[in-house]
Design a protein around this motif. Structure first.
Motif, PDB file in Angstrom:
ATOM      1  N   PRO A 235       0.828  -1.212   0.000  1.00  0.00           N
ATOM      2  CA  PRO A 235       0.000   0.000   0.000  1.00  0.00           C
ATOM      3  C   PRO A 235       0.860   1.259   0.000  1.00  0.00           C
ATOM      4  N   CYS A 236       0.362   2.307  -0.645  1.00  0.00           N
ATOM      5  CA  CYS A 236       1.041   3.602  -0.685  1.00  0.00           C
ATOM      6  C   CYS A 236       0.441   4.510   0.382  1.00  0.00           C
ATOM      7  N   ASN A 237       1.285   5.161   1.151  1.00  0.00           N
ATOM      8  CA  ASN A 237       0.838   6.032   2.232  1.00  0.00           C
ATOM      9  C   ASN A 237       1.515   7.390   2.120  1.00  0.00           C
ATOM     10  N   HIS A 238       0.932   8.374   2.802  1.00  0.00           N
ATOM     11  CA  HIS A 238       1.546   9.694   2.967  1.00  0.00           C
ATOM     12  C   HIS A 238       1.943  10.304   1.626  1.00  0.00           C
ATOM     13  N   LEU A 239       0.976  10.530   0.790  1.00  0.00           N
ATOM     14  CA  LEU A 239       1.206  11.099  -0.533  1.00  0.00           C
ATOM     15  C   LEU A 239       1.370  12.610  -0.429  1.00  0.00           C
ATOM     16  N   LEU A 240       2.468  13.146  -0.993  1.00  0.00           N
ATOM     17  CA  LEU A 240       2.743  14.579  -0.989  1.00  0.00           C
ATOM     18  C   LEU A 240       3.060  15.030  -2.409  1.00  0.00           C
ATOM     19  N   LEU A 241       2.584  16.215  -2.763  1.00  0.00           N
ATOM     20  CA  LEU A 241       2.846  16.803  -4.073  1.00  0.00           C
ATOM     21  C   LEU A 241       3.410  18.193  -3.865  1.00  0.00           C
ATOM     22  N   CYS A 242       4.608  18.443  -4.388  1.00  0.00           N
ATOM     23  CA  CYS A 242       5.274  19.734  -4.248  1.00  0.00           C
ATOM     24  C   CYS A 242       5.802  20.157  -5.605  1.00  0.00           C
ATOM     25  N   GLU A 243       5.254  21.263  -6.133  1.00  0.00           N
ATOM     26  CA  GLU A 243       5.640  21.732  -7.460  1.00  0.00           C
ATOM     27  C   GLU A 243       5.474  20.579  -8.454  1.00  0.00           C
ATOM     28  N   ASN A 244       6.561  20.119  -9.043  1.00  0.00           N
ATOM     29  CA  ASN A 244       6.503  19.032 -10.016  1.00  0.00           C
ATOM     30  C   ASN A 244       7.126  17.746  -9.476  1.00  0.00           C
ATOM     31  N   SER A 245       7.127  17.594  -8.159  1.00  0.00           N
ATOM     32  CA  SER A 245       7.684  16.399  -7.530  1.00  0.00           C
ATOM     33  C   SER A 245       6.598  15.690  -6.731  1.00  0.00           C
ATOM     34  N   LEU A 246       6.601  14.369  -6.811  1.00  0.00           N
ATOM     35  CA  LEU A 246       5.636  13.533  -6.108  1.00  0.00           C
ATOM     36  C   LEU A 246       6.381  12.653  -5.115  1.00  0.00           C
ATOM     37  N   PHE A 247       5.901  12.621  -3.855  1.00  0.00           N
ATOM     38  CA  PHE A 247       6.501  11.810  -2.808  1.00  0.00           C
ATOM     39  C   PHE A 247       5.434  10.890  -2.226  1.00  0.00           C
ATOM     40  N   PHE A 248       5.779   9.633  -2.013  1.00  0.00           N
ATOM     41  CA  PHE A 248       4.883   8.721  -1.306  1.00  0.00           C
ATOM     42  C   PHE A 248       5.727   7.643  -0.648  1.00  0.00           C
ATOM     43  N   SER A 249       5.139   7.006   0.368  1.00  0.00           N
ATOM     44  CA  SER A 249       5.872   5.996   1.124  1.00  0.00           C
ATOM     45  C   SER A 249       5.224   4.635   0.939  1.00  0.00           C
ATOM     46  N   GLN A 250       6.067   3.620   0.981  1.00  0.00           N
ATOM     47  CA  GLN A 250       5.645   2.220   0.961  1.00  0.00           C
ATOM     48  C   GLN A 250       6.456   1.477   2.008  1.00  0.00           C
ATOM     49  N   GLY A 251       5.821   1.187   3.137  1.00  0.00           N
ATOM     50  CA  GLY A 251       6.562   0.536   4.209  1.00  0.00           C
ATOM     51  C   GLY A 251       7.652   1.448   4.738  1.00  0.00           C
ATOM     52  N   SER A 252       8.895   1.014   4.653  1.00  0.00           N
ATOM     53  CA  SER A 252      10.037   1.803   5.122  1.00  0.00           C
ATOM     54  C   SER A 252      10.691   2.608   4.006  1.00  0.00           C
ATOM     55  N   LEU A 253      10.129   2.574   2.805  1.00  0.00           N
ATOM     56  CA  LEU A 253      10.729   3.238   1.651  1.00  0.00           C
ATOM     57  C   LEU A 253       9.997   4.532   1.318  1.00  0.00           C
ATOM     58  N   VAL A 254      10.758   5.515   0.850  1.00  0.00           N
ATOM     59  CA  VAL A 254      10.205   6.761   0.326  1.00  0.00           C
ATOM     60  C   VAL A 254      10.474   6.784  -1.170  1.00  0.00           C
ATOM     61  N   LYS A 255       9.428   6.991  -1.956  1.00  0.00           N
ATOM     62  CA  LYS A 255       9.559   7.056  -3.409  1.00  0.00           C
ATOM     63  C   LYS A 255       9.426   8.508  -3.850  1.00  0.00           C
ATOM     64  N   MET A 256      10.340   8.945  -4.705  1.00  0.00           N
ATOM     65  CA  MET A 256      10.334  10.300  -5.249  1.00  0.00           C
ATOM     66  C   MET A 256      10.216  10.221  -6.763  1.00  0.00           C
ATOM     67  N   MET A 257       9.339  11.041  -7.324  1.00  0.00           N
ATOM     68  CA  MET A 257       9.151  11.052  -8.769  1.00  0.00           C
ATOM     69  C   MET A 257       9.167  12.484  -9.279  1.00  0.00           C
ATOM     70  N   ASP A 258       9.997  12.727 -10.276  1.00  0.00           N
ATOM     71  CA  ASP A 258      10.035  14.017 -10.964  1.00  0.00           C
ATOM     72  C   ASP A 258       9.052  13.945 -12.132  1.00  0.00           C
ATOM     73  N   LEU A 259       7.922  14.652 -12.014  1.00  0.00           N
ATOM     74  CA  LEU A 259       6.882  14.560 -13.032  1.00  0.00           C
ATOM     75  C   LEU A 259       7.340  15.144 -14.362  1.00  0.00           C
ATOM     76  N   ASP A 260       8.141  16.208 -14.327  1.00  0.00           N
ATOM     77  CA  ASP A 260       8.668  16.753 -15.576  1.00  0.00           C
ATOM     78  C   ASP A 260       9.573  15.744 -16.264  1.00  0.00           C
ATOM     79  N   GLY A 261      10.391  15.056 -15.463  1.00  0.00           N
ATOM     80  CA  GLY A 261      11.255  14.037 -16.041  1.00  0.00           C
ATOM     81  C   GLY A 261      10.475  12.887 -16.631  1.00  0.00           C
ATOM     82  N   TYR A 262       9.355  12.542 -15.990  1.00  0.00           N
ATOM     83  CA  TYR A 262       8.519  11.469 -16.526  1.00  0.00           C
ATOM     84  C   TYR A 262       7.914  11.868 -17.868  1.00  0.00           C
ATOM     85  N   LEU A 263       7.432  13.117 -17.959  1.00  0.00           N
ATOM     86  CA  LEU A 263       6.826  13.574 -19.209  1.00  0.00           C
ATOM     87  C   LEU A 263       7.862  13.677 -20.325  1.00  0.00           C
ATOM     88  N   LYS A 264       9.104  14.005 -19.956  1.00  0.00           N
ATOM     89  CA  LYS A 264      10.161  14.119 -20.959  1.00  0.00           C
ATOM     90  C   LYS A 264      10.837  12.782 -21.245  1.00  0.00           C
TER      91      LYS A 264
END
Length: 394
Positions: free
Chosen positions: A107-136
């Motif tokens: 399960p994904c928990n603690h979803l945060l959106l800041c500017e063009n960056s997406l943060f969410f947690s899975q267990g003990s891990l933090v996942k970071m995604m650059d949305l601009d980088g994904y689109l490019k």
């Protein structure tokens, strides 16, 4: 007889409107959106130039990193751009950006959106995604932070300009926020540029909550945390030390149960409101909490309790809104008196958020939702049902 002297013929003046239209459009492609708007107000000829489709198609691609829609009405590219801009401002997403992530059965928990960056947690891990980088379609748009050893319990984002003391001797790039996480491994971590910058340890159990803002008004900012051990701890962000032993500024005792939620007052940034699992609310004045004070000294300046299990808590100016059980209670932090208690839904509230702006979004399934207005403050509440999700405030 000599001919009279003739005055030299003055060649006609050349203006910008005498240039070829294709040439002017090509030059206008190097102008900003504001410059093009100013150009349109100078003359009718330049207005036609500023409304050129090729110019507004470029603005469309630069603004949303997407290709201009192939099927669009014949109103012109400028009208398409303005219509999309107005729709986004009104939260009318006609063509939403869809992103499918593989959660690997966690399960994904603690979803945060800041500017063009997406943060969410899975267990003990933090996942970071650059949305601009994904689109490019870049290869390094996704990062995983794995320094925590147990489940992450809370995530916060703080502006970079509030924690500049952490970056002495470092070159600051375009990072806009610092990520702070707490975990069941008894630690708090500060992340920057994909790595753990600081680690704070001191709680005698899992760290359950973090303050939604930083305490203090000067450059010496303080982070507050609440733990399973029932304590509230204050951490100085201007201290040195990689593990954060010297960062612990004070430990506040008084709660008998785990501290689940905390929020900082809007009218006085040194006041911290906390609520424990037994629905008891305490307000602390952290201005006098220093490392030289006795460890067990109490800085509590107010106490009260609310009925039901705590769901969330938000401060706005001098009012504290507490969602617990099936009601939202407004408490005046200056007198600790309950201003109003609004019964929302039975049997229980599912989630709660309060935002100062006029825009409010509540997401869920088939369950009902209410919107309440308290002193120009919108409240969004959702009842618990089998298909209901969380309430999100913007």
């Amino acid at each position: 007889m000599a001919e009279p002297l003739r005055s030299p013929v003055t060649p006609p003046k050349t203006t910008i409107t005498d240039l070829d239209e294709d040439c002017m459009v090509n030059c206008a492609k190097y102008l900003s959106l504001r410059d093009v708007c100013n150009l349109a107000m100078t003359s009718p000829a330049l207005k036609r130039l500023a409304y050129s489709d090729s110019i507004w198609q470029r603005f469309f691609r630069e603004q949303w990193h997407q290709q201009f829609p192939l099927h669009w009405s014949g109103n012109g590219a400028r009208e398409v751009y303005l219509a999309r801009y107005a729709a986004l401002r009104q939260f009318k997403f006609l063509d939403p950006f869809l992103l499918d992530l593989c959660a690997r059965a966690k399960p994904c928990n603690h979803l945060l959106l800041c500017e063009n960056s997406l943060f969410f947690s899975q267990g003990s891990l933090v996942k970071m995604m650059d949305l601009d980088g994904y689109l490019k379609r870049t290869t390094d748009f996704f990062h995983t932070l794995s320094d925590h050893k147990a489940r992450i319990t809370c995530m916060r984002l703080f502006p970079l300009n509030e924690v500049t003391s952490l970056f002495r001797g470092k070159t600051l790039g375009e990072e806009q926020s610092v990520l702070v996480t707490s975990s069941c491994d008894h630690s708090i971590r500060l992340w920057w540029k994909g790595s753990s910058l600081r680690c704070f340890r001191g709680h005698n159990g899992p760290v359950l909550s973090l303050s939604n803002k930083l305490l203090g008004e000067d450059c010496s900012k303080v982070l507050a945390s609440g733990g399973e051990d029932g304590t509230v701890r204050l951490w100085s962000l201007s201290s040195s030390g990689g593990r954060g032993q010297r960062a612990l500024k004070a430990t506040l005792y008084g709660h008998e149960k785990p501290v689940n939620i905390m929020s900082i007052a809007g009218h006085k940034t040194s006041l911290l409101a906390t609520i424990s699992r037994d629905s008891k609310v305490r307000v602390w004045d952290t201005a006098t909490a220093t490392s030289s004070a006795a460890v067990r000294a109490s800085f509590c300046v107010g106490m009260t309790s609310v009925p039901g299990t705590p769901v969330n808590m938000k401060c706005h100016e001098s009012l504290l809104y507490v969602a617990a059980g099936s009601s939202v209670t407004a408490i005046d932090l200056r007198t600790m008196q309950k201003v109003v208690t609004a019964a929302i839904h039975q049997p229980n509230l599912c989630s709660f958020d309060a935002v100062p702006s006029k825009y409010l979004i509540c997401t869920g399934g088939d369950g009902r939702y209410d919107q309440l207005l308290f002193r120009e403050k919108k409240l969004c509440c959702c009842c618990r049902s089998s298909k209901l999700g969380n309430a999100l405030g913007y």
